[in-house]
Design a protein around this motif. Structure first.
Motif, PDB file in Angstrom:
ATOM      1  N   ALA A   1      47.404 -26.147 -27.129  1.00 51.67           N
ATOM      2  CA  ALA A   1      48.658 -25.422 -26.897  1.00 51.67           C
ATOM      3  C   ALA A   1      48.552 -24.535 -25.655  1.00 51.67           C
ATOM      4  O   ALA A   1      49.476 -24.498 -24.819  1.00 51.67           O
ATOM      5  CB  ALA A   1      49.016 -24.591 -28.123  1.00 51.67           C
TER       6      ALA A   1
ATOM      7  N   THR B   1      48.584 -26.666 -22.535  1.00 55.78           N
ATOM      8  CA  THR B   1      49.934 -27.182 -22.274  1.00 55.78           C
ATOM      9  C   THR B   1      50.835 -26.096 -21.712  1.00 55.78           C
ATOM     10  O   THR B   1      51.604 -26.321 -20.760  1.00 55.78           O
ATOM     11  CB  THR B   1      50.532 -27.747 -23.570  1.00 55.78           C
ATOM     12  OG1 THR B   1      49.645 -28.732 -24.117  1.00 55.78           O
ATOM     13  CG2 THR B   1      51.887 -28.401 -23.303  1.00 55.78           C
TER      14      THR B   1
ATOM     15  N   ILE C   1      43.983 -26.962 -31.943  1.00 56.80           N
ATOM     16  CA  ILE C   1      45.433 -26.821 -31.738  1.00 56.80           C
ATOM     17  C   ILE C   1      45.731 -25.678 -30.777  1.00 56.80           C
ATOM     18  O   ILE C   1      46.565 -25.808 -29.863  1.00 56.80           O
ATOM     19  CB  ILE C   1      46.138 -26.608 -33.094  1.00 56.80           C
ATOM     20  CG1 ILE C   1      46.079 -27.895 -33.929  1.00 56.80           C
ATOM     21  CG2 ILE C   1      47.601 -26.186 -32.883  1.00 56.80           C
ATOM     22  CD1 ILE C   1      46.577 -27.722 -35.346  1.00 56.80           C
ATOM     23  N   CYS C   2      45.065 -24.551 -30.960  1.00 55.38           N
ATOM     24  CA  CYS C   2      45.272 -23.405 -30.067  1.00 55.38           C
ATOM     25  C   CYS C   2      44.867 -23.748 -28.632  1.00 55.38           C
ATOM     26  O   CYS C   2      45.561 -23.374 -27.672  1.00 55.38           O
ATOM     27  CB  CYS C   2      44.475 -22.194 -30.561  1.00 55.38           C
ATOM     28  SG  CYS C   2      45.116 -21.450 -32.073  1.00 55.38           S
TER      29      CYS C   2
END
Length: 435
Positions: free
Chosen positions: A410, A413, A406-407
């Motif tokens: 993120a 992005t 997820i990190c």
């Protein structure tokens, strides 16, 4: 949204090649960053888990001793064991003491970094499972049964000790207790030390190696040998049945707060210490190291995110005409921005998936990789004398992998936001001026 996703996928590769070298470099950066994070987190988690397991195996779930540090008498030992039974727990009397060992030809060699651990053999089998760690010989403690006149006793030493002392089953060694050694000297008021002329002579205890064990915890294997409880009591000057502490075992070593509180209330004057409390500083250091390693290594992914920013900036310059055509055909600023944000998101997803797979493969075959590198370089990458275990421990936790992925996605992005914003602000007339 489907149109933006289609164009984002289309922009990941040029027209004439299957994949863009710039895009491949960005994905590779994310892959390596995620893989390194997963490997380090897995090793730290495995090390912590294996360390907790070994601590429980070698220190029991909790220990009970006199708060004043004095050894417990036989009556106190019986009282404590009775209280443990009333709390649905079990315990065993234990004597632990540092000793001096004489070994080798004519017993001329000495080893002072040794601890004698004495407990009933049936308890060592039941709770510490010592019999399953015996590599040679057998788990036999107490007086030799071959000669009732002999003062020798059985002991179980570690494989490390057997190699260091060059002993095998059936060989003998001498043991001096710290209590007897301190009686030979006296300490002057000025701080000096001299021989005690009034000290009486004593004979060291003689032990015969009955078995050789290997627990797999290098610091324990390096220092601890096992002896009978009565033999240890005689050596350190205690009465039979006395103990320096009581080792206790409850139902769940990871959930025993209520049990320890109840035992403390039942036995005033006794210190009840759980295994986590006894090793609190060490376990806290491991937890802090794992957290710090995550925050330090996340910068690898951050660098990869910056490379994505550079990649998209280059891509926007190359596709200025196409962006101008899209906007001239009615594509909104938000749609253009979503195209390049999705491109960064796709790089993050692909890189994270590849990094997760690479990290899992390295963890899965880590020992083979270590052995291969050791053979190629001629160096031992995981020497037992510097580490606690024989092999590199590792455990992949799904929650850790989820946080890393997820990190990473993120950050990738976010790294695409600035180029995407610039692309959204391009004016069709400016983009198509020289067409």
């Amino acid at each position: 949204m489907m149109h933006e996703l289609f164009l984002a996928l289309r922009y990941l590769k040029p027209r004439r090649n299957a994949v863009s070298l710039i895009t491949l470099t960005s994905i590779l950066g994310v892959t390596l960053g995620v893989a390194v994070l997963i490997i380090v987190m897995a090793v730290m988690t495995g090390f912590t888990g294996e360390m907790k397991k070994k601590l429980i195996e070698t220190q029991a779930h909790f220990q009970i001793r006199n708060a004043n540090g004095i050894a417990m008498s036989q009556l106190e030992v019986k009282s404590v064991l009775h209280e443990l039974e009333s709390c649905n727990s079990s315990g065993a009397p234990v004597i632990q003491s540092p000793v001096l060992v004489q070994f080798g030809p004519l017993n001329r060699r000495l080893d002072s970094q040794v601890v004698m651990f004495a407990a009933p053999p049936e308890e060592l089998k039941k709770h510490l499972h010592l019999d399953s760690y015996i590599k040679k010989g057998e788990l036999k403690l107490g007086k030799l049964d071959t000669d009732w006149r002999s003062q020798a006793h059985y002991a179980v030493i570690s494989k490390d000790m057997a190699e260091r002392w060059q002993l095998d089953t059936g060989d003998r060694f001498l043991v001096h207790s710290a209590t007897n050694l301190t009686k030979l000297v006296k300490f002057n008021a000025g701080g000096g030390v001299e021989l005690n002329q009034n000290a009486s002579m004593y004979l060291p205890a003689e032990f015969t190696v009955a078995g050789i064990y290997s627990l797999g915890k290098s610091d324990f294997d390096r220092m601890v040998f096992f002896a009978d409880l009565d033999d240890a009591a005689e050596l350190v000057g205690l009465n039979w049945g006395d103990a320096t502490s009581i080792y206790g075992w409850g139902a769940d070593p990871f959930d025993q707060e209520k049990l320890l509180t109840a035992l403390g209330d039942r036995m005033p004057g006794k210190a009840v210490i759980g295994w986590e409390e006894a090793n609190r500083n060490f376990l806290d250091v491991l937890a802090v190291e794992k957290t710090m390693m995550f925050f330090l290594l996340i910068f690898i992914v951050l660098v990869a995110a910056f490379s994505i920013t550079n990649t998209l900036i280059t891509s926007i310059y190359q596709k200025t005409r196409e962006i101008g055509l899209l906007k001239a055909l009615g594509c909104s600023d938000g749609a253009v921005m979503r195209i390049f944000v999705l491109q960064g998101l796709l790089v993050g997803v692909i890189g994270s998936a590849a990094g997760t797979l690479l990290g899992w493969l390295i963890i899965r075959y880590r020992q083979g990789i270590i052995n291969l590198v050791s053979r190629l370089t001629g160096q031992n990458l995981f020497p037992k004398k510097f580490y606690f275990f024989d092999a590199l421990p590792a455990e992949i936790i799904p929650q850790d992998v989820a946080v890393i992925v997820i990190c990473s996605i993120a950050l990738c992005t976010i790294g695409a936001l600035l180029p995407a914003l610039r692309a959204a602000r391009l004016q069709p007339a400016e983009a198509l001026r020289y067409e």
